[in-house]
Design a protein around this motif. Structure first.
Motif, mmCIF file in Angstrom:
data_model
loop_
_atom_site.group_PDB
_atom_site.id
_atom_site.type_symbol
_atom_site.label_atom_id
_atom_site.label_comp_id
_atom_site.label_asym_id
_atom_site.label_seq_id
_atom_site.Cartn_x
_atom_site.Cartn_y
_atom_site.Cartn_z
ATOM 1 N N THR A 61 0.810 -1.214 0.000
ATOM 2 C CA THR A 61 0.000 0.000 0.000
ATOM 3 C C THR A 61 0.847 1.269 0.000
ATOM 4 O O THR A 61 0.320 2.366 -0.194
ATOM 5 C CB THR A 61 -0.912 0.033 1.237
ATOM 6 N N VAL A 62 2.142 1.126 0.220
ATOM 7 C CA VAL A 62 3.030 2.298 0.269
ATOM 8 C C VAL A 62 3.408 2.699 -1.158
ATOM 9 O O VAL A 62 3.929 1.878 -1.915
ATOM 10 C CB VAL A 62 4.301 1.993 1.081
ATOM 11 N N PRO A 63 3.165 3.950 -1.545
ATOM 12 C CA PRO A 63 3.545 4.394 -2.898
ATOM 13 C C PRO A 63 5.057 4.310 -3.093
ATOM 14 O O PRO A 63 5.823 4.728 -2.226
ATOM 15 C CB PRO A 63 3.068 5.855 -2.954
ATOM 16 N N VAL A 64 5.465 3.749 -4.228
ATOM 17 C CA VAL A 64 6.894 3.612 -4.506
ATOM 18 C C VAL A 64 7.406 4.906 -5.133
ATOM 19 O O VAL A 64 6.935 5.338 -6.180
ATOM 20 C CB VAL A 64 7.162 2.430 -5.454
ATOM 21 N N THR A 65 8.348 5.541 -4.464
ATOM 22 C CA THR A 65 9.004 6.744 -4.958
ATOM 23 C C THR A 65 10.500 6.482 -5.014
ATOM 24 O O THR A 65 10.996 5.471 -4.491
ATOM 25 C CB THR A 65 8.744 7.943 -4.031
ATOM 26 N N HIS A 66 11.222 7.404 -5.621
ATOM 27 C CA HIS A 66 12.670 7.221 -5.661
ATOM 28 C C HIS A 66 13.268 7.323 -4.259
ATOM 29 O O HIS A 66 14.187 6.567 -3.923
ATOM 30 C CB HIS A 66 13.324 8.245 -6.579
ATOM 31 N N VAL A 67 12.741 8.223 -3.438
ATOM 32 C CA VAL A 67 13.253 8.341 -2.072
ATOM 33 C C VAL A 67 13.028 7.048 -1.301
ATOM 34 O O VAL A 67 13.887 6.624 -0.510
ATOM 35 C CB VAL A 67 12.603 9.540 -1.352
ATOM 36 N N LEU A 68 11.900 6.389 -1.524
ATOM 37 C CA LEU A 68 11.649 5.102 -0.869
ATOM 38 C C LEU A 68 12.700 4.088 -1.292
ATOM 39 O O LEU A 68 13.214 3.324 -0.466
ATOM 40 C CB LEU A 68 10.246 4.599 -1.206
ATOM 41 N N ARG A 69 13.050 4.065 -2.566
ATOM 42 C CA ARG A 69 14.094 3.148 -3.026
ATOM 43 C C ARG A 69 15.450 3.509 -2.424
ATOM 44 O O ARG A 69 16.274 2.630 -2.153
ATOM 45 C CB ARG A 69 14.161 3.150 -4.556
ATOM 46 N N CYS A 70 15.682 4.794 -2.209
ATOM 47 C CA CYS A 70 16.925 5.201 -1.537
ATOM 48 C C CYS A 70 16.974 4.652 -0.115
ATOM 49 O O CYS A 70 18.020 4.174 0.352
ATOM 50 C CB CYS A 70 17.040 6.722 -1.513
ATOM 51 N N ARG A 71 15.833 4.707 0.572
ATOM 52 C CA ARG A 71 15.792 4.174 1.939
ATOM 53 C C ARG A 71 16.002 2.667 1.923
ATOM 54 O O ARG A 71 16.610 2.107 2.844
ATOM 55 C CB ARG A 71 14.459 4.529 2.604
ATOM 56 N N ALA A 72 15.520 2.013 0.866
ATOM 57 C CA ALA A 72 15.743 0.571 0.728
ATOM 58 C C ALA A 72 17.225 0.277 0.516
ATOM 59 O O ALA A 72 17.790 -0.629 1.133
ATOM 60 C CB ALA A 72 14.913 0.024 -0.430
#
Length: 323
Positions: A61-72
């Motif tokens: 349910t969490v929108p995938v953004t580039h910042v989210l991928r950075c946190r990953a």
């Protein structure tokens, strides 16, 4: 059924949709979650979760953004890794990278880290990397992220594109020209010649990356346009503003992105252009297909337009560049 848990139905993965939303809203290592008994391997493969990188997941349910991928990526990278380039810009609030663009990291040569899909790694032996702590790793300083955007040729970004990125950074106030010029001075990094050239071509008055790219294509061909030119009539009344213009030839160059075809925008564009044409101006309209399909042909068209005499007797309208 769409594959998501349904009310009142017990699923074999033993994780409820509600608990996933709360407990897995941040990226996590799948192997750790399985070892701790928080989730099963089958659940990770279910529609409850989105795989961000190898072994890194988040609730679907969490929108995938580039910042989210950075946190990953920060969960996987070693402590000496530095988030940089367009990825660091995104963390600093300037979206230059899309959700599926690779996360950009730079590491000292002595730090080991295996290549992974979705992560772009550069290595350096040139001393410390200007950065600050960020999550499990580090975040490049503003001048450093700009340096890495301008010098990184392995991501196949053209000179025009990196100038467009730099224009955005300058306009957002993430970096400024004197500080970046001083930062580049005396450096011998790979790509530093291109970086200095890009800085000379940069101009924060450009209002979009395609507009910047069009300006760069023209400039490197020796056709240097004025930016944000205001056109006024013989009474001094404002008629319209031109993104790129050659006032001495009364030739305007405009990039029409997809949004120019939406709603009443085409009519508004034509009304403005008609009023400016009445003052003797000529327009060259460049579309997305033109700019990215054949930029050299675009330059040739504009050069030809600048070379010909106007078929319309110009009225005494004036142009004022906007500072």
């Amino acid at each position: 059924m769409d594959g998501r848990p349904q009310p009142g139905v017990r699923h074999a993965w033993h994780v409820s949709f509600t608990s996933v939303n709360f407990e897995f809203a941040e990226p996590f290592l799948g192997s750790h979650a399985i070892a701790e008994g928080a989730v099963t391997e089958r659940a990770l493969r279910s529609p409850l979760f989105t795989r961000l990188l190898r072994n890194v997941y988040v609730a679907s349910t969490v929108p995938v953004t580039h910042v989210l991928r950075c946190r990953a990526a920060a969960l996987l990278a070693p402590p000496g890794a530095v988030l940089t380039g367009c990825s660091a810009a995104a963390v600093r609030g300037v979206e230059l990278a899309g959700p599926h663009d690779p996360v950009e990291l730079i590491l000292p040569e002595s730090v080991l880290f295996a290549l992974r899909d979705g992560v772009h790694i550069r290595r350096t032996s040139r001393g410390s990397i200007d950065s600050e702590p960020w999550r499990e790793i580090r975040l490049a300083s503003s001048p450093r992220l700009a340096l890495d955007i301008l010098t990184n040729t392995k991501l196949h970004r053209s000179l025009a594109r990196v100038v467009g990125y730099l224009d955005v950074l300058l306009r957002a106030g993430v970096v400024d020209v004197p500080v970046l010029a001083d930062y580049l001075k005396g450096r011998r990094d790979n790509g530093i010649v291109r970086a200095k050239r890009a800085l000379r071509l940069a101009d924060p008055r450009s209002e979009s990356i395609p507009e910047s790219e069009l300006r760069v294509w023209l400039s490197v061909a020796g056709l240097v346009p004025d930016l944000q030119v205001s056109v006024v009539d013989e009474q001094g009344a404002f008629v319209g503003r031109l993104d790129l213009a050659f006032p001495e030839r009364k030739v305007a160059v405009e990039y029409d992105g997809d949004w120019h075809r939406e709603g009443d925008q085409p009519q508004r564009d034509e009304e403005r252009r008609s009023a400016i044409r009445a003052l003797g101006w000529r327009f060259v309209i460049v579309t997305k297909a033109d700019l990215y399909g054949s930029p050299k042909a675009v330059v040739s068209t504009i050069r030809a337009e600048l070379s010909r005499e106007s078929a319309v007797q110009p009225r005494p309208g004036r142009a004022r560049p906007v500072s």
